[in-house]
Design a protein around this motif. Structure first.
Motif, PDB file in Angstrom:
ATOM      1  N   ALA A  19      38.191  70.853  44.503  1.00 17.56           N
ATOM      2  CA  ALA A  19      39.204  69.828  44.751  1.00 17.56           C
ATOM      3  C   ALA A  19      38.612  68.549  45.329  1.00 17.56           C
ATOM      4  O   ALA A  19      39.263  67.507  45.303  1.00 17.56           O
ATOM      5  CB  ALA A  19      40.264  70.367  45.701  1.00 17.56           C
ATOM      6  N   ALA A  20      37.403  68.622  45.849  1.00 19.07           N
ATOM      7  CA  ALA A  20      36.802  67.445  46.493  1.00 19.07           C
ATOM      8  C   ALA A  20      36.240  66.490  45.448  1.00 19.07           C
ATOM      9  O   ALA A  20      35.610  66.893  44.475  1.00 19.07           O
ATOM     10  CB  ALA A  20      35.692  67.880  47.434  1.00 19.07           C
ATOM     11  N   ALA A  21      36.476  65.233  45.689  1.00 24.67           N
ATOM     12  CA  ALA A  21      35.882  64.204  44.841  1.00 24.67           C
ATOM     13  C   ALA A  21      34.408  64.064  45.217  1.00 24.67           C
ATOM     14  O   ALA A  21      33.998  64.451  46.308  1.00 24.67           O
ATOM     15  CB  ALA A  21      36.620  62.893  45.045  1.00 24.67           C
ATOM     16  N   PRO A  22      33.578  63.506  44.317  1.00 23.55           N
ATOM     17  CA  PRO A  22      32.143  63.397  44.616  1.00 23.55           C
ATOM     18  C   PRO A  22      31.843  62.646  45.914  1.00 23.55           C
ATOM     19  O   PRO A  22      30.911  62.996  46.617  1.00 23.55           O
ATOM     20  CB  PRO A  22      31.572  62.644  43.419  1.00 23.55           C
ATOM     21  CG  PRO A  22      32.560  62.850  42.318  1.00 23.55           C
ATOM     22  CD  PRO A  22      33.888  63.052  42.966  1.00 23.55           C
ATOM     23  N   GLY A  23      32.617  61.674  46.288  1.00 22.21           N
ATOM     24  CA  GLY A  23      32.346  60.921  47.511  1.00 22.21           C
ATOM     25  C   GLY A  23      33.210  61.363  48.685  1.00 22.21           C
ATOM     26  O   GLY A  23      33.175  60.758  49.745  1.00 22.21           O
ATOM     27  N   ASP A  24      33.970  62.404  48.534  1.00 21.27           N
ATOM     28  CA  ASP A  24      34.911  62.838  49.556  1.00 21.27           C
ATOM     29  C   ASP A  24      34.336  64.019  50.350  1.00 21.27           C
ATOM     30  O   ASP A  24      34.704  65.164  50.149  1.00 21.27           O
ATOM     31  CB  ASP A  24      36.237  63.227  48.902  1.00 21.27           C
ATOM     32  CG  ASP A  24      37.330  63.461  49.914  1.00 21.27           C
ATOM     33  OD1 ASP A  24      37.187  62.996  51.061  1.00 21.27           O
ATOM     34  OD2 ASP A  24      38.324  64.113  49.545  1.00 21.27           O
ATOM     35  N   ALA A  25      33.429  63.728  51.252  1.00 21.84           N
ATOM     36  CA  ALA A  25      32.805  64.776  52.053  1.00 21.84           C
ATOM     37  C   ALA A  25      33.598  65.075  53.311  1.00 21.84           C
ATOM     38  O   ALA A  25      33.331  66.060  53.997  1.00 21.84           O
ATOM     39  CB  ALA A  25      31.391  64.370  52.425  1.00 21.84           C
ATOM     40  N   ALA A  26      34.595  64.275  53.640  1.00 25.37           N
ATOM     41  CA  ALA A  26      35.366  64.463  54.867  1.00 25.37           C
ATOM     42  C   ALA A  26      36.187  65.748  54.810  1.00 25.37           C
ATOM     43  O   ALA A  26      36.381  66.403  55.833  1.00 25.37           O
ATOM     44  CB  ALA A  26      36.280  63.266  55.089  1.00 25.37           C
ATOM     45  N   ARG A  27      36.654  66.151  53.638  1.00 29.41           N
ATOM     46  CA  ARG A  27      37.458  67.360  53.526  1.00 29.41           C
ATOM     47  C   ARG A  27      36.626  68.621  53.706  1.00 29.41           C
ATOM     48  O   ARG A  27      37.131  69.663  54.083  1.00 29.41           O
ATOM     49  CB  ARG A  27      38.146  67.399  52.158  1.00 29.41           C
ATOM     50  CG  ARG A  27      39.199  66.302  52.011  1.00 29.41           C
ATOM     51  CD  ARG A  27      39.884  66.363  50.684  1.00 29.41           C
ATOM     52  NE  ARG A  27      40.688  67.598  50.593  1.00 29.41           N
ATOM     53  CZ  ARG A  27      41.205  68.051  49.472  1.00 29.41           C
ATOM     54  NH1 ARG A  27      40.995  67.397  48.328  1.00 29.41           N
ATOM     55  NH2 ARG A  27      41.924  69.138  49.465  1.00 29.41           N
ATOM     56  N   LEU A  28      35.326  68.501  53.423  1.00 29.53           N
ATOM     57  CA  LEU A  28      34.441  69.666  53.537  1.00 29.53           C
ATOM     58  C   LEU A  28      33.633  69.672  54.830  1.00 29.53           C
ATOM     59  O   LEU A  28      32.729  70.497  54.988  1.00 29.53           O
ATOM     60  CB  LEU A  28      33.495  69.711  52.337  1.00 29.53           C
ATOM     61  CG  LEU A  28      34.153  69.818  50.964  1.00 29.53           C
ATOM     62  CD1 LEU A  28      33.103  69.748  49.876  1.00 29.53           C
ATOM     63  CD2 LEU A  28      34.941  71.101  50.858  1.00 29.53           C
ATOM     64  N   ALA A  29      33.976  68.802  55.762  1.00 31.57           N
ATOM     65  CA  ALA A  29      33.179  68.650  56.975  1.00 31.57           C
ATOM     66  C   ALA A  29      33.161  69.917  57.826  1.00 31.57           C
ATOM     67  O   ALA A  29      32.141  70.283  58.383  1.00 31.57           O
ATOM     68  CB  ALA A  29      33.701  67.476  57.798  1.00 31.57           C
ATOM     69  N   GLY A  30      34.256  70.629  57.944  1.00 25.52           N
ATOM     70  CA  GLY A  30      34.299  71.802  58.818  1.00 25.52           C
ATOM     71  C   GLY A  30      33.985  73.114  58.143  1.00 25.52           C
ATOM     72  O   GLY A  30      33.945  74.150  58.799  1.00 25.52           O
ATOM     73  N   VAL A  31      33.751  73.098  56.852  1.00 25.72           N
ATOM     74  CA  VAL A  31      33.535  74.354  56.126  1.00 25.72           C
ATOM     75  C   VAL A  31      32.235  75.031  56.559  1.00 25.72           C
ATOM     76  O   VAL A  31      32.208  76.229  56.820  1.00 25.72           O
ATOM     77  CB  VAL A  31      33.549  74.117  54.603  1.00 25.72           C
ATOM     78  CG1 VAL A  31      33.165  75.380  53.857  1.00 25.72           C
ATOM     79  CG2 VAL A  31      34.903  73.630  54.160  1.00 25.72           C
ATOM     80  N   GLU A  32      31.159  74.283  56.654  1.00 27.41           N
ATOM     81  CA  GLU A  32      29.872  74.872  57.009  1.00 27.41           C
ATOM     82  C   GLU A  32      29.915  75.468  58.412  1.00 27.41           C
ATOM     83  O   GLU A  32      29.437  76.587  58.643  1.00 27.41           O
ATOM     84  CB  GLU A  32      28.758  73.829  56.914  1.00 27.41           C
ATOM     85  CG  GLU A  32      27.387  74.416  57.190  1.00 27.41           C
ATOM     86  CD  GLU A  32      26.282  73.395  57.017  1.00 27.41           C
ATOM     87  OE1 GLU A  32      25.123  73.802  57.187  1.00 27.41           O
ATOM     88  OE2 GLU A  32      26.555  72.214  56.720  1.00 27.41           O
ATOM     89  N   ASP A  33      30.522  74.746  59.355  1.00 31.37           N
ATOM     90  CA  ASP A  33      30.621  75.273  60.721  1.00 31.37           C
ATOM     91  C   ASP A  33      31.461  76.546  60.756  1.00 31.37           C
ATOM     92  O   ASP A  33      31.137  77.499  61.478  1.00 31.37           O
ATOM     93  CB  ASP A  33      31.228  74.220  61.647  1.00 31.37           C
ATOM     94  CG  ASP A  33      30.311  73.020  61.824  1.00 31.37           C
ATOM     95  OD1 ASP A  33      29.078  73.192  61.684  1.00 31.37           O
ATOM     96  OD2 ASP A  33      30.828  71.923  62.102  1.00 31.37           O
ATOM     97  N   ALA A  34      32.529  76.577  59.976  1.00 28.98           N
ATOM     98  CA  ALA A  34      33.375  77.777  59.932  1.00 28.98           C
ATOM     99  C   ALA A  34      32.626  78.958  59.343  1.00 28.98           C
ATOM    100  O   ALA A  34      32.746  80.090  59.830  1.00 28.98           O
ATOM    101  CB  ALA A  34      34.639  77.487  59.131  1.00 28.98           C
ATOM    102  N   VAL A  35      31.841  78.705  58.310  1.00 28.35           N
ATOM    103  CA  VAL A  35      31.071  79.785  57.688  1.00 28.35           C
ATOM    104  C   VAL A  35      30.048  80.339  58.676  1.00 28.35           C
ATOM    105  O   VAL A  35      29.920  81.555  58.839  1.00 28.35           O
ATOM    106  CB  VAL A  35      30.378  79.285  56.398  1.00 28.35           C
ATOM    107  CG1 VAL A  35      29.351  80.290  55.897  1.00 28.35           C
ATOM    108  CG2 VAL A  35      31.405  78.994  55.325  1.00 28.35           C
ATOM    109  N   TRP A  36      29.326  79.469  59.365  1.00 29.07           N
ATOM    110  CA  TRP A  36      28.314  79.933  60.307  1.00 29.07           C
ATOM    111  C   TRP A  36      28.938  80.646  61.502  1.00 29.07           C
ATOM    112  O   TRP A  36      28.354  81.601  62.032  1.00 29.07           O
ATOM    113  CB  TRP A  36      27.423  78.782  60.766  1.00 29.07           C
ATOM    114  CG  TRP A  36      26.423  78.407  59.716  1.00 29.07           C
ATOM    115  CD1 TRP A  36      26.370  77.253  59.008  1.00 29.07           C
ATOM    116  CD2 TRP A  36      25.349  79.224  59.226  1.00 29.07           C
ATOM    117  NE1 TRP A  36      25.330  77.291  58.106  1.00 29.07           N
ATOM    118  CE2 TRP A  36      24.683  78.482  58.222  1.00 29.07           C
ATOM    119  CE3 TRP A  36      24.882  80.485  59.529  1.00 29.07           C
ATOM    120  CZ2 TRP A  36      23.588  78.989  57.539  1.00 29.07           C
ATOM    121  CZ3 TRP A  36      23.786  80.980  58.840  1.00 29.07           C
ATOM    122  CH2 TRP A  36      23.153  80.235  57.865  1.00 29.07           C
TER     123      TRP A  36
END
Length: 92
Positions: free
Chosen positions: A11-28
């Protein structure tokens, strides 16, 4: 959780990294929680194993101790059979 990540990435656009900002922290953080739970499971297993070894050793040592000789005062015990009901074969 795999479906959620794939859905978020799709769902994220190529320049839209703000929506995926917390995913990595949640995974870790979830990976850390699982590691902690696994460690606690190992600690519990080790504690149970130690308790079994100590209990077995204690029971083994108790079997090796000499039995005490019967006391002269055993006529006063409950199992002496001196009850008036003992002759009637009445057990309570």
């Amino acid at each position: 959780m795999t479906d959620d990540i794939e859905r978020l990435i799709g769902a994220a656009a190529p320049g839209d990294a703000a929506r995926l900002a917390g995913v990595e922290d949640a995974v870790w953080s979830r990976i850390g929680e699982r590691r902690d739970r696994a460690r606690m499971g190992q600690v519990r297993i080790a504690a149970v194993a130690i308790a079994l070894v100590v209990g077995g050793a204690n029971g083994g040592l108790m079997l090796m101790t000499p039995r005490p000789e019967p006391s002269e005062l055993r006529i006063f015990t409950v199992s002496a059979g001196l009850s008036p009901m003992a002759s009637l074969d009445v057990w309570g």
